[in-house]
Design a protein around this motif. Structure first.
Motif, PDB file in Angstrom:
ATOM      1  N   ALA A 183       4.988  10.692  82.561  1.00 25.86           N
ATOM      2  CA  ALA A 183       3.898   9.732  82.317  1.00 25.86           C
ATOM      3  C   ALA A 183       3.765   8.747  83.471  1.00 25.86           C
ATOM      4  O   ALA A 183       2.653   8.331  83.837  1.00 25.86           O
ATOM      5  N   GLY A 184       4.892   8.359  84.043  1.00 22.72           N
ATOM      6  CA  GLY A 184       4.838   7.426  85.172  1.00 22.72           C
ATOM      7  C   GLY A 184       4.368   8.064  86.458  1.00 22.72           C
ATOM      8  O   GLY A 184       3.982   7.367  87.408  1.00 22.72           O
ATOM      9  N   ALA A 185       4.378   9.385  86.522  1.00 22.34           N
ATOM     10  CA  ALA A 185       4.008  10.075  87.757  1.00 22.34           C
ATOM     11  C   ALA A 185       2.529  10.423  87.820  1.00 22.34           C
ATOM     12  O   ALA A 185       2.057  10.922  88.852  1.00 22.34           O
ATOM     13  N   THR A 186       1.803  10.192  86.725  1.00 21.66           N
ATOM     14  CA  THR A 186       0.378  10.543  86.722  1.00 21.66           C
ATOM     15  C   THR A 186      -0.483   9.288  86.753  1.00 21.66           C
ATOM     16  O   THR A 186      -0.107   8.234  86.224  1.00 21.66           O
ATOM     17  N   ASP A 187      -1.640   9.418  87.387  1.00 16.27           N
ATOM     18  CA  ASP A 187      -2.604   8.312  87.426  1.00 16.27           C
ATOM     19  C   ASP A 187      -3.762   8.546  86.468  1.00 16.27           C
ATOM     20  O   ASP A 187      -4.660   7.704  86.357  1.00 16.27           O
ATOM     21  N   GLU A 188      -3.750   9.655  85.757  1.00 12.28           N
ATOM     22  CA  GLU A 188      -4.820   9.974  84.822  1.00 12.28           C
ATOM     23  C   GLU A 188      -4.546   9.267  83.489  1.00 12.28           C
ATOM     24  O   GLU A 188      -3.547   9.548  82.822  1.00 12.28           O
ATOM     25  N   PRO A 189      -5.401   8.325  83.069  1.00 10.94           N
ATOM     26  CA  PRO A 189      -5.131   7.555  81.849  1.00 10.94           C
ATOM     27  C   PRO A 189      -4.951   8.421  80.609  1.00 10.94           C
ATOM     28  O   PRO A 189      -4.052   8.171  79.800  1.00 10.94           O
ATOM     29  N   ARG A 190      -5.803   9.434  80.448  1.00 11.04           N
ATOM     30  CA  ARG A 190      -5.700  10.257  79.235  1.00 11.04           C
ATOM     31  C   ARG A 190      -4.407  11.064  79.228  1.00 11.04           C
ATOM     32  O   ARG A 190      -3.772  11.238  78.180  1.00 11.04           O
ATOM     33  N   VAL A 191      -4.000  11.562  80.372  1.00  9.72           N
ATOM     34  CA  VAL A 191      -2.740  12.297  80.463  1.00  9.72           C
ATOM     35  C   VAL A 191      -1.571  11.367  80.186  1.00  9.72           C
ATOM     36  O   VAL A 191      -0.621  11.717  79.460  1.00  9.72           O
ATOM     37  N   LYS A 192      -1.615  10.174  80.780  1.00  5.00           N
ATOM     38  CA  LYS A 192      -0.537   9.198  80.566  1.00  5.00           C
ATOM     39  C   LYS A 192      -0.418   8.838  79.084  1.00  5.00           C
ATOM     40  O   LYS A 192       0.687   8.761  78.525  1.00  5.00           O
ATOM     41  N   GLU A 193      -1.594   8.633  78.441  1.00  3.35           N
ATOM     42  CA  GLU A 193      -1.573   8.286  77.026  1.00  3.35           C
ATOM     43  C   GLU A 193      -0.995   9.429  76.178  1.00  3.35           C
ATOM     44  O   GLU A 193      -0.193   9.197  75.259  1.00  3.35           O
ATOM     45  N   ALA A 194      -1.365  10.670  76.493  1.00  9.69           N
ATOM     46  CA  ALA A 194      -0.850  11.813  75.737  1.00  9.69           C
ATOM     47  C   ALA A 194       0.656  11.959  75.912  1.00  9.69           C
ATOM     48  O   ALA A 194       1.387  12.227  74.946  1.00  9.69           O
ATOM     49  N   LEU A 195       1.132  11.770  77.143  1.00  5.11           N
ATOM     50  CA  LEU A 195       2.570  11.883  77.393  1.00  5.11           C
ATOM     51  C   LEU A 195       3.353  10.755  76.700  1.00  5.11           C
ATOM     52  O   LEU A 195       4.439  10.979  76.152  1.00  5.11           O
TER      53      LEU A 195
END
Length: 369
Positions: A193-205
């Motif tokens: 989650a900390g390695a992605t800048d995509e908000p939706r991906v971060k929220e899902a993780l």
């Protein structure tokens, strides 16, 4: 060759051996009379004419019961009785005397005699002896059977306790390993989650991390607790809420999370279900209840007889009339699935302001009752 089964059946159907009686009396004539008359009744009577002679025979032969006269020259009956009782696996002793003295009977019984018979050279004396012998031997048999049963019960209890201790150790080890594995997954999801800048991906993780963490918490509690069959639900939910507060502090720093719970123990499976529900509902309240980012979220866990009442409430925006209550979102589907494991459905209490989600379910699992 002989048939082993036939041999066993013959042994089982054979009559029991006669009772062997040691009759200790310094009166040879009476001894022979007892030997003859009890022999007709199926007893094997061996006479001894002094206390010393009787003790010597007990040291070399097996007897089922001893008849012991009181008045004998040299070593009297009471002294001989105490010596017999000191022997290993001593047979029962029926005390015999011609004295009509109740105190003597009491003294003999206190010294360990199984019974007491007054000596009278009549038919009644032989019958009383026979009855006393049978009763004394039966009492010994029952006592030994009782001791054997108690020993077997103790052995069975020891085996059960050993198996239970081994099972508890294995379950703790299993929970320890499962908890560690789940914690690794939580850490990996956190890193991802900390390695992605995509908000939706971060929220899902982050959502997946919180759900896995809810399961991992139970296993950590099970292997660090003396109780392996139940989990302290109030403490478990409290730990989950602490973790949620810490993880959500950056994004929802203005949310005040409070928790009020009764001490409750529950089976781990249903504890996990409620933990996942609590995680979903609290995260949902933190994300959507307060558009300005500030406000309280209250979680309550109360016991009402044999039922539990769990609520998550806020004073925020509430559910809009044009927004259907039965959302098709993943969080709602998870809440409904976990509610089915608890045997209930989430309900929305009517409120002028904010939202209150309530679950009421039985403390005991109906499927295991």
């Amino acid at each position: 060759m002989s048939d082993p089964l036939a041999t066993q059946l013959d042994a089982a159907s054979a009559p029991p051996p006669p009772l062997r009686v040691l009759y200790v009396d310094d009166d040879p004539a009476l001894g022979r009379l007892v030997q003859r008359q009890l022999g007709r009744l199926g007893f094997e009577v061996v006479p001894a004419f002094s206390g010393e002679d009787g003790l010597a025979r007990l040291g070399t032969e097996r007897f089922d019961v001893v008849a012991l006269d009181h008045y004998m020259p040299g070593q009297d009956g009471m002294t001989t009785l105490r010596a017999i009782r000191a022997l290993d696996n001593a047979p029962p002793v029926v005390y015999v005397t011609g004295a009509q003295d109740g105190r003597l009977a009491v003294a003999a019984l206190k010294a360990g005699a199984a019974d007491y018979v007054v000596k009278e050279v009549q038919a009644d004396f032989i019958e009383l002896l026979r009855a006393a012998f049978v009763l004394a031997v039966e009492q010994v048999r029952m006592r030994r059977a009782h001791e054997a049963a108690e020993a077997e019960i103790r052995a069975a209890r020891d085996r059960f306790e050993a198996l239970a201790a081994e099972r508890a150790l294995l379950l703790r080890e299993m929970n320890h390993r499962v908890g560690n594995s789940l914690q690794i997954i939580v850490s990996l999801l956190n890193v991802q989650a900390g390695a992605t800048d995509e908000p939706r991906v971060k929220e899902a993780l982050n959502s997946a991390r919180n759900r896995v963490s809810a399961v991992a918490q139970v296993h950590r509690r099970l292997y660090t607790s003396d109780q392996i069959a139940t989990v302290a639900l109030d403490q478990y939910i409290g730990s989950l809420l602490d973790d949620l507060q810490v993880s959500a502090h950056r994004e929802h720093g203005g949310i005040t999370l409070t928790y009020d719970a009764d001490p409750i123990h529950i089976d781990p499976d249903r504890g996990v279900a409620l933990g996942i529900i609590a995680t979903e509902l609290v995260i949902n309240a933190m994300k959507y209840a307060y558009p300005d980012g500030e406000g309280p979220v209250r979680v309550k866990l109360k016991r009402m007889g044999d039922r539990l009442d769990f609520t998550v409430e806020d004073d925020g925006a509430g559910i809009s009339p044009d927004k259907p209550a039965k959302s098709t979102g993943l969080g709602n589907r998870i809440v409904k699935a976990m509610s089915m494991k608890l045997g209930c459905e989430p309900t929305f209490d009517p409120r002028d302001r904010g939202t209150c989600v309530r679950l009421t379910f039985r403390l005991a699992d109906p499927a295991k009752a």
